[in-house]
Design a protein around this motif. Structure first.
Motif, mmCIF file in Angstrom:
data_model
loop_
_atom_site.group_PDB
_atom_site.id
_atom_site.type_symbol
_atom_site.label_atom_id
_atom_site.label_comp_id
_atom_site.label_asym_id
_atom_site.label_seq_id
_atom_site.Cartn_x
_atom_site.Cartn_y
_atom_site.Cartn_z
ATOM 1 N N THR A 288 1.030 -1.435 -0.107
ATOM 2 C CA THR A 288 0.060 0.074 0.438
ATOM 3 C C THR A 288 0.843 1.078 -0.166
ATOM 4 O O THR A 288 1.769 0.935 0.861
ATOM 5 C CB THR A 288 -0.329 0.053 0.773
ATOM 6 O OG1 THR A 288 -1.864 -0.988 1.057
ATOM 7 C CG2 THR A 288 -1.976 1.360 1.098
ATOM 8 N N ALA B 264 3.755 1.090 3.133
ATOM 9 C CA ALA B 264 3.475 -0.129 3.544
ATOM 10 C C ALA B 264 3.857 -1.834 2.780
ATOM 11 O O ALA B 264 2.932 -1.466 2.155
ATOM 12 C CB ALA B 264 2.242 -0.444 5.058
ATOM 13 N N GLY C 154 1.890 -5.452 6.466
ATOM 14 C CA GLY C 154 1.476 -4.025 7.467
ATOM 15 C C GLY C 154 2.608 -3.426 8.096
ATOM 16 O O GLY C 154 2.380 -2.894 8.408
ATOM 17 N N SER D 271 5.120 -0.588 7.755
ATOM 18 C CA SER D 271 5.789 0.710 7.110
ATOM 19 C C SER D 271 7.103 1.575 6.495
ATOM 20 O O SER D 271 8.070 0.385 7.575
ATOM 21 C CB SER D 271 5.021 2.080 7.745
ATOM 22 O OG SER D 271 3.584 2.154 7.938
ATOM 23 N N GLN E 212 2.053 -5.969 15.748
ATOM 24 C CA GLN E 212 2.557 -5.357 14.660
ATOM 25 C C GLN E 212 3.911 -5.176 13.536
ATOM 26 O O GLN E 212 5.376 -4.814 14.387
ATOM 27 C CB GLN E 212 2.391 -3.672 14.648
ATOM 28 C CG GLN E 212 1.883 -3.184 13.948
ATOM 29 C CD GLN E 212 1.620 -3.215 12.364
ATOM 30 O OE1 GLN E 212 0.212 -3.073 13.148
ATOM 31 N NE2 GLN E 212 1.775 -2.816 11.025
#
Length: 265
Positions: free
Chosen positions: A107, A125, A129, A131, A209
Motif C-alpha cells: 500500500t 506499507a 502492514g 511501514s 504489528q
C-alpha cells in the motif's frame, strides 16, 4: 510524516547514490518532539538542527560529529498514531517503485512526491502492514561501516512470516536472499551486489504489528539499556550475546522500539 529532506546544511552526505534496496535513512515520528530530543540526546549524544522550512510541522535532524544520523518529526496534535521508527530504502526510480508496491500487494500511503530539489519520496506499507519509505535522490545516511556509537548500523524487518514478505521485497529491489540460523526464529539476510544490507526475521503470529527495526551501535549495551530505563524508556529484551554481537531491544518513552548493538569485533 517524517521528512528526509530540507535546505542544505549541517551534515549533508556526499558521494554516489546508494544502490537500490540499501537502507539509506531512518526517521521517527513522535508526539513530543522536545522530550524525544532530550531522551536520544542523553542516550546517544545527539545534537539537532532545523533543516529548513516545511509545512508538515516541527522537524529536526539528529547529528553526531556534524553528520546526519536520523530525522525526528512531530505528529499533529490531533493524530493519535503511535510513534515509530521508519526505515527508508534507496531507489533509482521512486515512481516505478510505487507502481511495483501496488502490483505486489503493498500500500502506498504518501507519494511519489518531490522532496524540494533533493529527490523523490514514497511512504508505503508491505503486505503484512510494516511501514517503510522509498527514497530517490541525494545520498542519505543508512548503515555506517565505521560502527560509531549512536549511529544506525543495521535494519531488520520483524514480521509474522519472513517467507511471505520476502517475495514482496525481492520484487521491488531484486535482493539476493540467504537464510541464516537465529535463536529467535527464521532470519533471512538481504544482499545487494553481494553485500548484506538488511534482514527479515520471522516473529510468529503473536507479533502485534510488523515493523522495521533500526539497530544503533552502543559502546556498552548493558550500560545503554540501563540508561534507557533511567530516561523513561523500557527494556523489551534484556542484553544477550548473538552472532552479530551483544544486543538489547528497548523502547523510548513513547514506545518506539529500537535495538542497541555492540557489533562483534
Amino acid at each position: 510524516m517524517t521528512e528526509v529532506w530540507g535546505s542544505s546544511g549541517t551534515g549533508e552526505e556526499e558521494g554516489p547514490r546508494q544502490a537500490s534496496g540499501t537502507p539509506c535513512w531512518t526517521g521517527l515520528l513522535v508526539h513530543d518532539l522536545e522530550a524525544t530530543k532530550e531522551f536520544y540526546g542523553a542516550l546517544f549524544g545527539w545534537s539537532y538542527y532545523d533543516p529548513g522550512p516545511r509545512h508538515l510541522g516541527p522537524y529536526v535532524r539528529a547529528t553526531l560529529d556534524g553528520r546526519n544520523v536520523a530525522g525526528i518529526g512531530e505528529l499533529p496534535h490531533d493524530r493519535q498514531l503511535a510513534g515509530s521508527w521508519t526505515t527508508y530504502l534507496a531507489s533509482d526510480d521512486a515512481d516505478v517503485c510505487a507502481e511495483w508496491i501496488h502490483c505486489a500487494g503493498g500500500t502506498v500511503g504518501v507519494g511519489p512526491l518531490a522532496a524540494e530539489r533533493a529527490g523523490r519520496l514514497v511512504l508505503a506499507a508491505d503486505p503484512a502492514g510494516a511501514s517503510f519509505g522509498v527514497w530517490q535522490g541525494q545520498r542519505l545516511l543508512g548503515s555506517r561501516p565505521e560502527r560509531t556509537p549512536g549511529t544506525p548500523v543495521w535494519h531488520e524487518l520483524v514480521t509474522h512470516d519472513a517467507s511471505v514478505v520476502l517475495k514482496f521485497y525481492r520484487a521491488l529491489f531484486g535482493y539476493e536472499a540467504k537464510a541464516a540460523g537465529d535463536m529467535d526464529g527464521e532470519t533471512v539476510t538481504l544482499h545487494v551486489d553481494g553485500r548484506p544490507v538488511a534482514s527479515i526475521r520471522s516473529a510468529g503470529p503473536a507479533l502485534r504489528q510488523p515493523h522495521w527495526m533500526p539497530y544503533f551501535e552502543a559502546a556498552d549495551v548493558d550500560a545503554a539499556a540501563g540508561r534507557v530505563t533511567e530516561l523513561g524508556g523500557r527494556v523489551v529484551s534484556a542484553p544477550q550475546e548473538t552472532p552479530a554481537g551483544r544486543v538489547a531491544t528497548v523502547t523510548d518513552p513513547e514506545g518506539s522500539a529500537f535495538t542497541l548493538l555492540r557489533t562483534a569485533r
